[in-house]
Scaffold this active site. Structure first.
Site, PDB file in Angstrom:
ATOM      1  N   SER A 192       3.880 -58.862 -31.285  1.00 54.53           N
ATOM      2  CA  SER A 192       3.868 -60.000 -30.373  1.00 54.53           C
ATOM      3  C   SER A 192       5.310 -60.400 -30.058  1.00 54.53           C
ATOM      4  O   SER A 192       6.072 -59.584 -29.546  1.00 54.53           O
ATOM      5  CB  SER A 192       3.061 -61.158 -30.966  1.00 54.53           C
ATOM      6  OG  SER A 192       2.818 -62.154 -29.989  1.00 54.53           O
ATOM      7  N   ASP A 260     -19.122 -48.468 -21.055  1.00 49.70           N
ATOM      8  CA  ASP A 260     -19.006 -48.038 -22.447  1.00 49.70           C
ATOM      9  C   ASP A 260     -19.061 -46.523 -22.599  1.00 49.70           C
ATOM     10  O   ASP A 260     -18.292 -45.921 -23.354  1.00 49.70           O
ATOM     11  CB  ASP A 260     -20.105 -48.705 -23.286  1.00 49.70           C
ATOM     12  CG  ASP A 260     -20.024 -48.359 -24.763  1.00 49.70           C
ATOM     13  OD1 ASP A 260     -19.033 -47.740 -25.178  1.00 49.70           O
ATOM     14  OD2 ASP A 260     -20.945 -48.714 -25.508  1.00 49.70           O
ATOM     15  N   ASP A 263     -16.418 -42.575 -21.831  1.00 50.47           N
ATOM     16  CA  ASP A 263     -15.678 -41.635 -22.673  1.00 50.47           C
ATOM     17  C   ASP A 263     -16.601 -40.664 -23.398  1.00 50.47           C
ATOM     18  O   ASP A 263     -16.154 -39.885 -24.247  1.00 50.47           O
ATOM     19  CB  ASP A 263     -14.823 -42.397 -23.683  1.00 50.47           C
ATOM     20  CG  ASP A 263     -15.640 -43.345 -24.555  1.00 50.47           C
ATOM     21  OD1 ASP A 263     -16.877 -43.377 -24.405  1.00 50.47           O
ATOM     22  OD2 ASP A 263     -15.046 -44.056 -25.389  1.00 50.47           O
ATOM     23  N   ASP A 267     -20.463 -46.738 -27.973  1.00 55.17           N
ATOM     24  CA  ASP A 267     -20.169 -47.349 -29.266  1.00 55.17           C
ATOM     25  C   ASP A 267     -19.628 -48.770 -29.153  1.00 55.17           C
ATOM     26  O   ASP A 267     -19.123 -49.330 -30.120  1.00 55.17           O
ATOM     27  CB  ASP A 267     -19.152 -46.488 -30.031  1.00 55.17           C
ATOM     28  CG  ASP A 267     -17.886 -46.210 -29.212  1.00 55.17           C
ATOM     29  OD1 ASP A 267     -17.766 -46.753 -28.100  1.00 55.17           O
ATOM     30  OD2 ASP A 267     -17.024 -45.457 -29.694  1.00 55.17           O
ATOM     31  N   ASP A 407      -6.248 -56.532 -25.740  1.00 58.92           N
ATOM     32  CA  ASP A 407      -5.360 -57.660 -26.017  1.00 58.92           C
ATOM     33  C   ASP A 407      -5.507 -58.699 -24.907  1.00 58.92           C
ATOM     34  O   ASP A 407      -5.471 -58.369 -23.724  1.00 58.92           O
ATOM     35  CB  ASP A 407      -3.915 -57.151 -26.073  1.00 58.92           C
ATOM     36  CG  ASP A 407      -2.955 -58.136 -26.704  1.00 58.92           C
ATOM     37  OD1 ASP A 407      -3.190 -59.350 -26.613  1.00 58.92           O
ATOM     38  OD2 ASP A 407      -1.949 -57.673 -27.285  1.00 58.92           O
ATOM     39  N   HIS A 455      -5.146 -58.658 -30.019  1.00 56.23           N
ATOM     40  CA  HIS A 455      -3.705 -58.904 -30.087  1.00 56.23           C
ATOM     41  C   HIS A 455      -3.172 -58.640 -31.496  1.00 56.23           C
ATOM     42  O   HIS A 455      -3.466 -59.401 -32.420  1.00 56.23           O
ATOM     43  CB  HIS A 455      -3.401 -60.337 -29.660  1.00 56.23           C
ATOM     44  CG  HIS A 455      -1.942 -60.648 -29.579  1.00 56.23           C
ATOM     45  ND1 HIS A 455      -1.078 -59.902 -28.818  1.00 56.23           N
ATOM     46  CD2 HIS A 455      -1.189 -61.613 -30.174  1.00 56.23           C
ATOM     47  CE1 HIS A 455       0.129 -60.397 -28.931  1.00 56.23           C
ATOM     48  NE2 HIS A 455       0.105 -61.429 -29.759  1.00 56.23           N
TER      49      HIS A 455
END
Length: 556
Positions: A192, A260, A263, A267, A407, A455
């Site tokens: 951060s 979802d 790919d 999951d 994030d 994050h």
């Protein structure tokens, strides 16, 4: 008892007594040597205390802090204050393991947010690994805002880059006095704001550290915080735009339903959200505002958050938008957007650091003017977005950046944007030692994008890979599973990390009670590669995935 046995017993008894005496003298010497550090004269700092701290075990902390119990080894705790200017008061701590336990290395940890506290928890793991470790409060006491900068330009500079540099400089002087052997390697690790500090070291003080880990770096500070104001306006400028927390599940479910499986594995994790072209208008209400739909104003607010801020005068993209797929998670939109954590940071930056005017109002200000002034006044101090990493590269430095794809504080695409800018810049100045055309960057800089990770830590994806302040139960403590150990291996042996295995655990609450364990492992791959399922075996096991290069994804 036979005489020979008696004599042997007596010898061992004498040896045991001598060992105890030696240990007592050694501990006394260590304590004396530690306490004598207060007499060291530093160029721009003063040691306020130095004391030998005995080994201790810290108890576990329950949620919301949720830290597992931690062992803190014996160490010399040095506290100091650096005063490079008349308005500077930079507090830092340096923990020194005994010479017999020191690995010959130094590891400095970064801060978070506006800084203002010394990150004690982040120093425990390095100390356990034998590092001399240090951290700073960045030159002020925390209150969660940037008010410390008002009327104090030197304190803004301390926060921006000077505190971390002086902590490094003065810590080395103290280490030289304490140890009888020279420093081997030095590392900086932060996430951060600590990630911003990490890249600041590589850019401004490129020869301070041999290796750097920058997690979720807030290095595009002025543009990132302008984006915070953009999102605040999108959600809260009009009452009808406010997105109720109850609708976050609705939004996330719709995103996952569409994206979802892109790919090849369903999951709950979107491995590359850039491929997810989700339009929130498919959730528009048909008969007034209802819990199972979005109003037009709410859908428009979501669209603005996804697309990111644009300059109303030039039309240029100021900062990337935030990614779809984890809106309902507690560590994502719920905290950063709806609970106004983003807004608090943005308001504080512009009211305190930029305008130095508490009456500054996000409702009436001009985002174009705000960013223009921020770039003029503070960008050269707080932004670490300079792609010229030649000096860091040429002195043999190694850099690992990691960024969670979900994030909600640092826009994930900005980590990619910076990586691409460095790549483009360095093509003009190739490394003559590189063995391939892209070796100019691959030889020293690796970016790891982490699917489903929020994050710095947390999220629905495998989010433990040495990025927590303390070790995670059930995760191997080795260079394949820990980003800091991977950096150390890269610096020491030249073995660049071709993957880092991330682990998903039961949760921090369970971990604090000692019952956490791995649920899923996945390889994090160096960008632009991504992990792809091989088609056989459990999708919860990293060994059934491979890192592959895919075609470039179009910009949103």
């Amino acid at each position: 008892m036979p005489q020979s046995s008696f004599c042997l017993h007596a010898k061992y008894k004498s040896f045991w007594l001598l060992s105890l005496l030696f240990l007592a003298v050694s501990q006394l010497h260590a304590q004396t040597a530690c306490e004598q550090l207060t007499g060291i004269r530093l160029a721009n700092a003063k040691i306020t205390s130095a004391a030998l701290v005995p080994a201790m075990d810290l108890p576990s902390q329950p949620a919301p802090h949720a830290f597992p119990g931690a062992h803190v080894p014996e160490h010399c705790e040095v506290k100091a204050v650096a005063t490079p200017t008349s308005d500077s008061e930079i507090h830092f701590e340096l923990w020194l393991p005994p010479a017999s336990a020191w690995n010959g290395k130094y590891l400095q940890v970064g801060s978070g947010g506006w800084g203002g506290v010394i990150a004690i928890h982040s120093m425990i793991t390095p100390l356990n690994r034998g590092y001399a470790t240090a951290a700073t409060d960045d030159g002020h006491v925390a209150d969660g805002t940037g008010k410390f900068t008002m009327g104090h330009p030197e304190k803004l500079i301390d926060f921006g880059y000077r505190a971390i540099h002086y902590t490094s400089l003065e810590s080395r002087v103290i280490m030289n006095a304490f140890y009888a052997q020279p420093l081997k390697q030095a590392y900086f690790v932060g996430c951060s704001d600590g990630g911003r500090e990490a890249l600041m070291q590589a850019e401004r003080f490129p020869e301070d550290f041999n290796g750097i880990v920058a997690g979720a770096p807030a290095n595009h500070w002025t543009h990132q915080f302008s984006g915070f104001i953009w999102n605040e306006r999108a959600l809260f400028a009009k009452g009808e735009s406010i997105l109720p927390a109850t609708k976050l599940e609705l939004l996330q479910s719709a995103v996952l339903k569409q994206c979802d499986a892109l790919d090849g594995v369903r999951d709950g994790i979107i491995d590359d959200p850039r491929k997810c072209h989700f339009d929130p208008s498919i959730l528009l209400c048909k008969a007034g505002d209802n819990p199972d739909c979005l109003t037009g104003e709410q859908a428009e607010a979501v669209r603005k958050i996804y697309s990111g801020p644009k300059d109303s005068v030039t039309g240029e993209q100021i900062y990337p938008g935030f990614e779809p797929g984890m809106e309902a998670e507690t560590s994502s939109w719920r905290v950063w957007l709806l609970n106004r954590v983003q807004a608090d940071f943005g308001n504080s930056n512009f009211a305190d650091a930029v305008y130095e005017n508490p009456k500054w109002d996000w409702r009436t200000s001009s985002l174009h003017d705000d960013l223009e002034l921020a770039d003029k006044k503070e960008a050269s101090i707080v932004n670490s977005y300079n792609p010229d990493l030649r000096t860091f590269r040429d002195h043999g430095g190694k850099l690992i950046v990691y960024q969670g794809w979900e994030d909600a504080a640092v826009a994930p695409r900005d980590a990619i944007n910076f990586y691409n800018q460095v790549t483009e810049f360095l093509t003009q100045y190739p490394d003559p030692r590189a063995s391939s055309s892209n070796g100019s960057i691959d030889g020293f800089y690796r970016l790891f994008m982490a699917p489903g990770v929020s994050h710095c830590t947390g999220g629905v994806g495998p989010s433990s890979f040495g990025n927590y302040a303390l070790p995670t139960a059930g995760v191997p403590d080795d260079a394949d599973h820990d980003v800091v150990l991977a950096l150390d291996r890269w610096v020491i042996s030249g073995e660049a990390p071709d993957y880092i295995i991330a682990t998903q655990v039961l949760g921090r609450e369970s971990e604090a009670s000692g019952s956490a364990g791995p649920l899923m492992t996945r390889p994090l791959c160096p960008y632009p590669k991504f992990a792809r399922y091989k088609g056989t075996g459990s999708t919860a096991d990293a060994k059934n995935f491979e890192c592959v290069t895919e075609k470039a994804v179009s910009k949103r």
